[in-house]
Write an enzyme that holds these catalytic residues in place. Structure first.
Site, PDB file in Angstrom:
ATOM      1  CB  SER A  14      -0.944   0.011   1.204  1.00  0.00           C
ATOM      2  OG  SER A  14      -0.220  -0.032   2.422  1.00  0.00           O
ATOM      3  CB  SER A 134      15.969  -8.375   6.547  1.00  0.00           C
ATOM      4  OG  SER A 134      16.497  -8.223   7.841  1.00  0.00           O
ATOM      5  CE  LYS A 152      12.063  -5.864   9.315  1.00  0.00           C
ATOM      6  NZ  LYS A 152      11.294  -6.418   8.167  1.00  0.00           N
TER       7      LYS A 152
END
Length: 278
Positions: A14, A134, A152
């Site tokens: 988005s 990441s 991450k």
């Protein structure tokens, strides 16, 4: 659609990196599915020929429905771009564990579930590429970002294991490690940080870190890169017969990760504190 047309699924499409990636893959000739919770923000993607999907990566039914829909329509998924994610900032002492779980749920378990559902289709074709977005924050840590960095670091570890597991099936696994990118991510993370640790023992540190995070979202921000550098790297990885295992792109990613490898822990801590003015 030609039977030779490759199909890509991009989550978090988005805005920012996800939106740019979806458009670039479409321009490169892919049939692209752009997925996000906020479907209303993907009008421009739809107008450009991207197929829009409502998707909440924390909702198993939503994820299954999205994958089933793609397979029904296109019969395959050649490229999965796991980009959906956000940054939840605050001191370890302040962050409620419910919020910590939510961070891991989106950034790690959402990625894992979608990958689990796409892999059988890739294995059946004995080809495919999984691209996990990441961060340079998957290899180094900044203060007040412990849970974000933990998520991450987990993406990095899961990707390394997955790469070895799926090699036998002709599936590539790629990690993209963005540096400082000019998107709304920084402003959102800064606001979360101020709400969580803006008062109390960590207030001064939170103010300094939040100011740096928010700066990266400004249209005129210096020492940042446009999301397009990440989109281009993802298309390059998707197109490659033998992609690199990692693409470190965007402002600061290379130098920061080099320093992390070079410096002892306390020396790197000092460098990070200086960078944030704390």
């Amino acid at each position: 659609m030609s039977s030779n047309t490759k199909v890509a699924l991009v989550t978090g499409a988005s805005s920012g990196i996800g939106a740019d990636t979806a458009l670039r893959l479409r321009e490169a000739g892919y049939t692209v599915y752009g997925a996000a919770r906020r479907v209303e923000r993907m009008t421009a993607l739809r107008d450009a020929g991207v197929r829009i999907l409502g998707l909440d990566v924390t909702d198993e039914d939503s994820v299954r429905q999205a994958v089933d829909s793609i397979i029904r329509e296109s019969g395959r998924v050649d490229v999965l771009v796991n980009n959906a994610g956000y940054g939840s900032y605050g001191s370890l002492e302040d962050v409620p564990l419910a919020e910590a779980r939510a961070q891991i749920e989106v950034n790690v378990f959402g990625l894992a579930l979608l990958t689990q559902l796409v892999l059988p289709h890739m294995r059946a074709r004995r080809s495919g590429t999984v691209i996990n977005v990441s961060s340079m924050g998957g290899k180094l840590v900044t203060p007040l970002g412990g849970w974000y960095h933990a998520s991450k670091y987990a993406v990095e570890a899961l990707s390394d294991a997955l790469r070895m597991e799926t090699r036998q099936f002709g599936i590539n696994v790629v990690v993209v490690e963005p540096g400082s990118i000019r998107t709304e991510w920084g402003a959102i993370a800064a606001e979360t940080l101020k709400q969580t640790s803006g008062k109390g023992a960590y207030a001064a540190m939170a103010e300094a870190v939040a100011a740096t995070l928010a700066q990266s979202s400004r249209p005129d921000a210096k020492m940042t890169s446009d999301p397009s550098v990440i989109g281009k790297a993802i298309v390059k990885a998707a197109d490659a017969r033998r992609p690199r295992t990692r693409y470190r792109v965007g402002f600061g990613a290379g130098p920061a990760l080099f320093l992390r490898r070079l410096l002892p822990d306390r020396a790197f801590d000092f460098a990070i504190r200086r960078a944030f003015g704390i």
